[in-house]
Design an enzyme around this catalytic site. Structure first.
Site, short mmCIF file in Angstrom:
data_model
loop_
_atom_site.label_atom_id
_atom_site.label_comp_id
_atom_site.label_asym_id
_atom_site.label_seq_id
_atom_site.Cartn_x
_atom_site.Cartn_y
_atom_site.Cartn_z
N SER A 191 -19.77 12.32 -56.99
CA SER A 191 -19.06 11.04 -57.18
C SER A 191 -19.31 10.46 -58.57
CB SER A 191 -19.52 10.01 -56.15
OG SER A 191 -19.36 10.50 -54.85
N GLU B 155 -21.41 19.63 -45.67
CA GLU B 155 -21.92 18.26 -45.63
C GLU B 155 -21.44 17.55 -44.38
OE1 GLU B 155 -20.51 15.63 -48.80
OE2 GLU B 155 -22.27 14.36 -48.50
N GLN C 95 -26.79 15.88 -55.12
CA GLN C 95 -25.38 16.30 -55.26
C GLN C 95 -24.70 15.39 -56.28
OE1 GLN C 95 -23.16 15.02 -51.93
NE2 GLN C 95 -21.49 16.46 -52.18
N SER D 63 -27.70 10.37 -54.07
CA SER D 63 -28.86 10.25 -53.18
C SER D 63 -29.97 11.19 -53.64
CB SER D 63 -28.48 10.64 -51.75
OG SER D 63 -27.39 9.89 -51.32
N GLU E 74 -11.51 6.92 -43.39
CA GLU E 74 -10.07 6.95 -43.67
C GLU E 74 -9.67 8.30 -44.26
OE1 GLU E 74 -12.12 4.56 -44.77
OE2 GLU E 74 -11.50 2.81 -43.61
C1 LIG Z 1 -25.36 6.04 -48.72
C2 LIG Z 1 -24.46 6.83 -49.61
C3 LIG Z 1 -24.93 7.99 -50.18
C4 LIG Z 1 -24.11 8.72 -51.03
N1 LIG Z 1 -24.63 9.85 -51.62
C5 LIG Z 1 -23.87 10.55 -52.49
C6 LIG Z 1 -24.41 11.67 -53.18
O1 LIG Z 1 -25.57 12.05 -52.98
N2 LIG Z 1 -23.65 12.32 -54.07
C7 LIG Z 1 -22.37 11.94 -54.33
O2 LIG Z 1 -21.73 12.61 -55.15
N3 LIG Z 1 -21.81 10.86 -53.72
C8 LIG Z 1 -22.54 10.17 -52.81
N4 LIG Z 1 -22.00 9.06 -52.17
C9 LIG Z 1 -20.66 8.61 -52.55
C10 LIG Z 1 -19.59 8.81 -51.49
O3 LIG Z 1 -19.24 10.16 -51.37
C11 LIG Z 1 -18.40 7.94 -51.92
O4 LIG Z 1 -18.82 6.60 -51.85
C12 LIG Z 1 -17.20 8.14 -51.03
O5 LIG Z 1 -16.66 9.42 -51.19
C13 LIG Z 1 -16.11 7.06 -51.29
O6 LIG Z 1 -15.82 6.99 -52.64
P1 LIG Z 1 -15.81 5.58 -53.40
O7 LIG Z 1 -17.08 4.88 -53.09
O8 LIG Z 1 -15.48 5.83 -54.81
O9 LIG Z 1 -14.66 4.74 -52.70
P2 LIG Z 1 -13.09 4.84 -53.00
O10 LIG Z 1 -12.70 6.28 -53.08
O11 LIG Z 1 -12.77 3.99 -54.18
O12 LIG Z 1 -12.48 4.23 -51.69
C14 LIG Z 1 -12.34 2.82 -51.48
C15 LIG Z 1 -11.62 2.58 -50.17
O13 LIG Z 1 -10.30 3.16 -50.22
C16 LIG Z 1 -10.08 4.04 -49.13
N5 LIG Z 1 -9.26 5.19 -49.55
C17 LIG Z 1 -9.38 5.92 -50.70
N6 LIG Z 1 -8.45 6.88 -50.73
C18 LIG Z 1 -7.73 6.79 -49.60
C19 LIG Z 1 -6.64 7.53 -49.03
N7 LIG Z 1 -6.09 8.57 -49.69
N8 LIG Z 1 -6.16 7.15 -47.82
C20 LIG Z 1 -6.71 6.10 -47.13
N9 LIG Z 1 -7.72 5.35 -47.63
C21 LIG Z 1 -8.25 5.71 -48.83
C22 LIG Z 1 -11.47 4.53 -48.74
O14 LIG Z 1 -11.52 4.96 -47.39
C23 LIG Z 1 -12.31 3.26 -48.98
O15 LIG Z 1 -12.22 2.40 -47.86
C24 LIG Z 1 -22.79 8.29 -51.30
C25 LIG Z 1 -22.30 7.12 -50.70
C26 LIG Z 1 -23.13 6.39 -49.88
C27 LIG Z 1 -22.58 5.14 -49.25
#
Ligand SMILES: Cc1cc2nc3c(=O)[nH]c(=O)nc-3n(C[C@H](O)[C@H](O)[C@H](O)COP(=O)(O)OP(=O)(O)OC[C@H]3O[C@@H](n4cnc5c(N)ncnc54)[C@H](O)[C@@H]3O)c2cc1C
Length: 393
Positions: free
Chosen positions: A114, A229, A111, A146, A362
């Site tokens: 991100s 998902e 997928q 992933s 969150e």
């Molecule tokens: C093991 C693993 C596998 C993954 N696999 C995939 C994949 O296959 N494909 C893919 O596309 N993505 C994948 N991801 C990515 C995942 O979807 C993102 O990490 C996730 O959506 C959070 O985005 P970010 O890491 O950019 O954090 P950010 O969006 O930068 O968030 C940082 C912090 O801010 C908080 N936050 C952000 N916005 C808000 C809000 N509006 N209100 C309150 N709090 C908020 C979040 O909760 C978090 O604590 C994977 C992640 C992990 C850990």
């Protein structure tokens, strides 16, 4: 014959003719597809029988009871998210072309959502898709992808119109991961395993026939993927005492010298939470109809992620100093899927990702607040602006 009996008959026939303990995995899973028990709510001829989604539990009990591996464990993104998205939004015979090799796990899927600047704020993504004749040309970078290193196909969300509002200018594609211009680089997690990757796309061409949904309607298609998902990650086994809570009980049984009354209380409380979740999930699954899951799938995802973490934290507390013993942080592939979960310390470390992957807890609480409970929306400073005018880091 009622629907439940049809499902039962089809599943029994599969295990009789393709005993999962004797035939290769792909043959067994391909037979599940042909018999309509891969996703029972899908149409006949496309892996289903056109019956209620809730009856999948009837099929799974027979298939897994006979020793069949749950395909979700091998091809989670393909089985849980790509299949319903391609079925609902694919053009022409795209679903017929792609679903059988997906179901048999011949084709693993990933997928590409991100990006370094777009995770929770997924609709802010920057990867561009520009129309060129019958193709689209894609440029950009994705992250945390992933299984990209094993995938044959990807679900890709890209920006096709930077002048539109951020949710409106997106288009959704199926991308061939073997296409020219796709580069996959592994990322090491704190377990040492490289389960996910960075993916770079440089002038990758995608035929328009691989577009899912209308041009500019990618956000709506992405919702199909994300709802599936969350409900597939949040879903639990229908069998009592398996998964994380089963690990904790096994550990308790194996190490009587480490038991204390306080830890017994904690384990009993976790068991109760796990049972409440399993039974709630079962009830929800049985009453599910044929459509896509809705935002309420986020509830199961939040609960299961936080429970998983609590269970493995209990395991670490139970083990005491032994919990700190972890032998190997070197960069390595996730190995055979059967070994993927590793030892108990590895499962504890991996569980930290549960409240991030598939939407953070969150953000899912926001989804539940706004879309299930009808509470006022989160503050959105960028709403109403064209995407290209939104400041980016
Ligand atoms: C093991 C693993 C596998 C993954 N696999 C995939 C994949 O296959 N494909 C893919 O596309 N993505 C994948 N991801 C990515 C995942 O979807 C993102 O990490 C996730 O959506 C959070 O985005 P970010 O890491 O950019 O954090 P950010 O969006 O930068 O968030 C940082 C912090 O801010 C908080 N936050 C952000 N916005 C808000 C809000 N509006 N209100 C309150 N709090 C908020 C979040 O909760 C978090 O604590 C994977 C992640 C992990 C850990």
């Amino acid at each position: 014959m009622d629907d439940s009996a049809r499902v039962e008959k089809a599943a029994r026939q599969v295990v009789e003719e393709h005993d999962p303990k004797k035939v290769p995995l792909r043959e067994f899973l391909g037979a599940c597809y042909d018999a309509g028990v891969a996703w029972v709510h899908f149409p006949e001829g496309l892996g289903g029988l056109g019956v209620s989604r809730g009856l999948q539990a009837v099929a799974d009990e027979i298939l897994q009871g006979a020793g069949g591996i749950n395909p979700f464990a091998i091809n989670p993104i393909g089985h849980g998210m790509a299949a319903p998205t391609v079925l609902e939004h694919g053009q022409g015979d795209l679903a017929a072309q792609l679903l059988r090799p997906l179901a048999s796990t011949e084709h693993i899927w990933c997928q590409l959502f991100s990006e370094p600047g777009a995770g929770s704020d997924l609709a802010g993504l920057a990867t561009s898709a520009v129309r060129d004749g019958d193709d689209w040309v894609v440029n950009g970078q994705k992250v945390w992808t992933s299984l990209a290193h094993r995938a044959r196909y990807a679900l890709l969300l890209a920006r096709s119109d930077p002048d539109a509002f951020k949710h409106k200018g997106l288009t959704y594609f199926v991308m061939d991961m073997q296409a020219e211009g796709v580069e996959t680089r592994p990322l090491r997690q704190m377990t040492g395993q490289a389960e996910f990757n960075e993916v770079y796309m440089s002038d990758v061409r995608i035929p328009d026939s691989h577009r899912l949904g209308a041009v500019g309607d990618g956000w709506r298609v992405a919702m199909t993927t994300l709802m599936n998902e969350r409900s597939s990650i949040g879903g639990t086994s229908s069998v009592r005492g398996v998964g994380a809570i089963g690990d904790a009980v096994d550990l308790w049984a194996a190490r009587p010298e480490l038991r204390t009354p306080v830890l017994r209380d904690k384990l009993a409380a976790l068991w109760t939470r796990a049972e409440a979740q399993r039974l709630t999930d079962q009830r929800a699954r049985r009453s599910a109809s044929t459509g896509s899951p809705g935002p309420e799938g986020s509830i199961a995802k939040v609960v299961s992620a936080e429970l998983n973490q609590a269970v493995y934290e209990f395991c670490m507390e139970f083990l005491g100093p032994e919990a700190t013993l972890y032998g190997d942080y070197t960069l390595r592939d996730i190995g055979r899927m059967e070994d993927y979960r590793g030892g108990i310390q590895q499962r504890f470390l991996r569980a930290r990702a549960n409240t991030i992957e598939g939407g953070t807890s969150e953000v899912l609480r926001n989804v539940i607040g706004e879309r299930v409970l009808g509470l006022p929306g989160d503050l959105r400073a960028d709403s109403g602006k064209p995407w290209k005018e939104i400041p980016r880091g």
